[in-house]
Each structure stands twice: as structure tokens, then as C-alpha cells.
Design an enzyme around this catalytic site. Structure first.
Site, short mmCIF file in Angstrom:
data_model
loop_
_atom_site.label_atom_id
_atom_site.label_comp_id
_atom_site.label_asym_id
_atom_site.label_seq_id
_atom_site.Cartn_x
_atom_site.Cartn_y
_atom_site.Cartn_z
N CYS A 1 -12.21 -30.83 -16.26
CA CYS A 1 -13.37 -30.11 -16.27
C CYS A 1 -14.41 -30.14 -15.78
CB CYS A 1 -13.78 -29.77 -18.37
SG CYS A 1 -15.12 -28.60 -18.16
N GLY B 1 -4.13 3.53 -20.43
CA GLY B 1 -2.80 2.53 -19.82
C GLY B 1 -2.81 1.71 -20.61
N THR B 2 -2.60 1.82 -21.72
CA THR B 2 -1.83 0.81 -22.79
C THR B 2 -0.12 1.69 -23.80
OG1 THR B 2 -3.10 -0.31 -24.25
CG2 THR B 2 -4.06 1.57 -24.58
N HIS C 1 -9.58 -10.02 -24.12
CA HIS C 1 -8.15 -11.12 -24.34
C HIS C 1 -8.64 -11.77 -23.71
CE1 HIS C 1 -4.82 -7.77 -26.00
NE2 HIS C 1 -5.88 -8.23 -26.62
N GLN D 1 -8.47 -5.48 -21.79
CA GLN D 1 -6.87 -5.71 -22.55
C GLN D 1 -7.02 -6.74 -21.00
OE1 GLN D 1 -4.88 -4.06 -25.74
NE2 GLN D 1 -5.16 -2.35 -24.28
N ASN D 2 -6.98 -6.54 -19.80
CA ASN D 2 -6.77 -6.91 -18.24
C ASN D 2 -7.18 -8.33 -18.72
OD1 ASN D 2 -5.03 -4.91 -19.19
ND2 ASN D 2 -6.05 -3.56 -17.72
N ASN E 1 -2.07 8.51 -20.15
CA ASN E 1 -1.48 7.19 -19.40
C ASN E 1 -0.07 7.59 -19.42
OD1 ASN E 1 -0.63 4.69 -20.42
ND2 ASN E 1 0.49 5.44 -22.07
N ASP F 1 -6.96 -9.55 -15.49
CA ASP F 1 -7.50 -9.72 -14.14
C ASP F 1 -9.41 -9.01 -14.32
OD1 ASP F 1 -8.19 -6.59 -13.87
OD2 ASP F 1 -5.63 -6.35 -14.47
P1 OAD Z 1 1.72 -2.37 -22.38
O1 OAD Z 1 2.49 -3.06 -21.00
O2 OAD Z 1 2.35 -2.95 -23.40
O3 OAD Z 1 1.54 -0.72 -22.08
C1 OAD Z 1 1.18 -0.43 -21.10
C2 OAD Z 1 0.99 0.75 -21.02
O4 OAD Z 1 0.61 1.20 -19.48
C3 OAD Z 1 2.45 1.77 -20.98
O5 OAD Z 1 1.96 2.71 -22.30
C4 OAD Z 1 3.20 2.32 -19.75
O6 OAD Z 1 3.46 3.99 -20.36
C5 OAD Z 1 2.03 2.80 -19.32
N1 OAD Z 1 1.94 2.65 -17.95
C6 OAD Z 1 2.44 2.25 -17.42
N2 OAD Z 1 2.11 2.38 -15.90
C7 OAD Z 1 0.93 3.47 -15.25
C8 OAD Z 1 0.11 4.10 -14.39
N3 OAD Z 1 0.63 3.29 -13.63
N4 OAD Z 1 -0.24 4.69 -14.96
C9 OAD Z 1 -1.19 5.01 -16.53
N5 OAD Z 1 -0.23 3.93 -17.23
C10 OAD Z 1 0.56 3.17 -17.32
O7 OAD Z 1 0.36 -3.47 -22.04
P2 OAD Z 1 -0.96 -3.11 -22.66
O8 OAD Z 1 -0.61 -2.23 -24.11
O9 OAD Z 1 -1.96 -3.83 -22.19
O10 OAD Z 1 -2.25 -9.43 -25.03
O11 OAD Z 1 -0.80 -4.29 -23.90
C11 OAD Z 1 -1.75 -4.84 -24.47
C12 OAD Z 1 -2.13 -6.52 -24.91
O12 OAD Z 1 -0.33 -7.22 -24.96
C13 OAD Z 1 -1.81 -7.24 -23.51
O13 OAD Z 1 -3.48 -7.21 -22.70
C14 OAD Z 1 -1.25 -8.87 -23.67
C15 OAD Z 1 -0.04 -8.31 -24.28
O14 OAD Z 1 0.25 -8.56 -24.69
C16 OAD Z 1 -2.45 -10.61 -24.32
O15 OAD Z 1 -2.69 -11.18 -23.31
C17 OAD Z 1 -2.92 -11.14 -25.58
#
Ligand code: OAD
Length: 238
Positions: free
Chosen positions: A142, A181-182, A115, A97-98, A207, A100
Site C-alpha cells: 500500500c 444502458g442498464t 460500485h 454503476q460502471n 437502452n 471504468d
Molecule cells: P448489464 O450487463 O446487466 O446490462 C447492460 C444493459 O445494457 C442491458 O440492458 C443491455 O441491453 C444494454 N446494452 C448493451 N449494449 C448496449 C448499447 N450499445 N447501447 C445501449 N444499451 C446497451 O449491466 P448493468 O446493468 O450495468 O455490479 O449491471 C449492473 C451491475 O451488475 C454492474 O454494475 C455490476 C454487475 O454485477 C457490480 O459489479 C457490483
């Protein structure tokens, strides 16, 4: 327990937590990105129509930031798993979903960005995607059609994620689904664990803390990605 020797086909979903220790803010943690910018101000098509300068400046800043950071041990471990399994002819897909590019800089090859990507521009005139490292605030043309109509090639709220048919096909074939990590807060990615379970895959969460969908996983390991991911990969690779 998931028996490693039975696993032949892995699908791995990654989110912001895997890049956190590289220095990229997660979305929903305290002090995270959305603390400074409300989602509706920067990550919707409506926001872009209302205030393009704010949105372009925000993504210019993020694009610059990701070019200053480097992949961490978790990205490298997944890249190693991908390479080893590829050499043995086994199936694996990383769905991130990243936006980067740290998975690919670590060397991962079987990777889909659902994404979009910070380092790509989408032309709203000709709809072609181009590699992009600079800024967009100055409305550059462009490289393909010359129109000054570039936007970040990032999926905003309300837009369709990329590669969905390929992703669902991979999940249908998976015997192990791993979420790393989501937070499990954003669909459709948050629903992949249920889809994977539904067709018989084992499910594992790696996570920092239990995610919103943690009860859907057969097994879980909690800790920083740079510790739990390399440990798990080492086990898989024996
Ligand atoms: P979130 O910020 O919602 O969640 C990040 C998760 O990573 C959390 O559950 C944290 O506990 C965990 N976390 C933080 N630091 C960590 C570490 N060092 N090691 C392991 N886990 C860790 O991010 P996403 O779930 O990626 O969408 O968010 C999903 C989507 O929401 C993104 O892709 C973005 C956003 O809106 C779009 O831009 C369309």
C-alpha cells in the site's frame, strides 16, 4: 411526454451498456463477462477469501483492458450536457454503476461511482484508497501504510454501494430521472426509477432493449447508446 423546458434537475443512472460500444463487455449479455467467469467466482468477498489469485488476476485483466479503450459518443454527449448545465447553474448528477473511467475521461464532472472504480486500490489494513493503474497479483505494498493488503476498490455482491446518502438526496430533488444502458437487474440501482417516480420525477429509459424495470418509465428510446444518447442530449440542449 416530458417537456424539456420544465426540466431543472436531472439525475442520470448509467450502466454497462453505455460503455459497450467502447469495447467493454456488459455483464448479462450473451458472451458477456459472466459467461466466462461465474459471479460467485470473482465478485464476492467470499470468492476473494477463497481464491485471491483468481480474483486479483481477473481484476488486473479488467484494469488493463479499460486503459486500452476510449470514451464513445454517449459519454461525450453526457459530458457536454453536464458542462452546459453547470455553466447555467442547473443541477445534474451522473450516477454510474460502471467501474471504468470513461465518463470522467470524456469530461463529466458531476459524477458518482456507486460500485467503485477499477483504477483505485483499497487497502484492507489502513482502509485508504489510492490511485492504481498496475497489477495487484504480485501483492504490491500500500502506498500509504506499506501493508501488502490491497484489493480492487470495487463493490462486490453483498457489499454496500458507495455514496448512497448523496444519491438518494439527488433523486429526491430530481425532476427528470434518466436510466442509460442498464438491465435493471441489480439493486439498489434498479430501484432508483421507482424512488424518482415516487417523488414526482419524470422518468426516461435509453437502452438497447426494454430493461427488467421498463414499465416504470414514462418514456423510452431503444437503440445503441452512441445513437440514442447524443440525440436526446441534442434535444435537451436545443
Ligand atoms: P448489464 O450487463 O446487466 O446490462 C447492460 C444493459 O445494457 C442491458 O440492458 C443491455 O441491453 C444494454 N446494452 C448493451 N449494449 C448496449 C448499447 N450499445 N447501447 C445501449 N444499451 C446497451 O449491466 P448493468 O446493468 O450495468 O455490479 O449491471 C449492473 C451491475 O451488475 C454492474 O454494475 C455490476 C454487475 O454485477 C457490480 O459489479 C457490483
Amino acid at each position: 411526454m416530458i417537456r424539456v423546458k420544465d426540466v431543472k434537475n436531472i439525475v442520470i443512472l448509467t450502466g454497462a451498456g453505455i460503455s459497450a460500444e467502447s469495447g467493454i463487455d456488459t455483464f448479462r449479455s450473451e458472451g458477456g463477462l459472466w459467461e466466462q467467469h461465474r459471479i460467485e467466482d470473482v465478485a464476492t468477498p467470499e470468492a476473494f477469501a477463497r481464491n485471491p489469485d483468481l480474483v486479483l488476476r481477473f481484476y488486473d485483466m479488467r484494469r488493463e483492458r479499460i486503459q486500452q479503450v476510449i470514451p464513445n459518443a454517449a459519454h461525450f454527449a453526457l459530458a457536454e450536457l453536464d458542462a452546459r448545465w453547470r455553466s447555467e447553474g442547473r443541477h445534474l448528477l451522473i450516477i454510474t454503476q460502471n467501474v471504468d473511467d470513461l465518463h470522467e475521461r470524456a469530461g463529466a464532472q458531476r459524477l458518482l461511482h456507486m460500485h467503485g472504480e477499477h483504477l483505485k486500490a483499497l487497502c484492507q489494513a489502513c482502509e485508504v484508497r489510492s490511485d492504481w493503474r498496475g497489477t495487484m497479483i504480485d501483492r504490491p505494498p500500500c502506498p500509504v501504510c506499506g501493508a501488502r493488503a490491497l484489493r480492487p476498490d470495487v463493490v462486490w455482491f453483498g457489499e454496500m454501494p458507495y455514496h448512497m446518502p448523496e444519491i438518494y438526496a439527488a433523486i429526491r430533488a430530481a425532476d427528470l430521472f434518466v436510466s442509460i444502458g442498464t438491465s435493471g437487474a441489480v439493486y439498489p440501482a434498479a430501484g432508483f426509477v421507482r424512488d424518482a417516480r415516487g417523488q414526482g420525477a419524470k422518468t426516461l429509459e435509453l437502452n438497447l432493449e426494454p430493461s427488467q424495470g421498463s414499465h416504470w418509465f414514462d418514456d423510452a428510446r431503444y437503440g445503441p447508446a452512441t445513437e440514442v444518447v447524443p440525440e436526446w442530449v441534442e434535444e435537451i440542449l436545443g
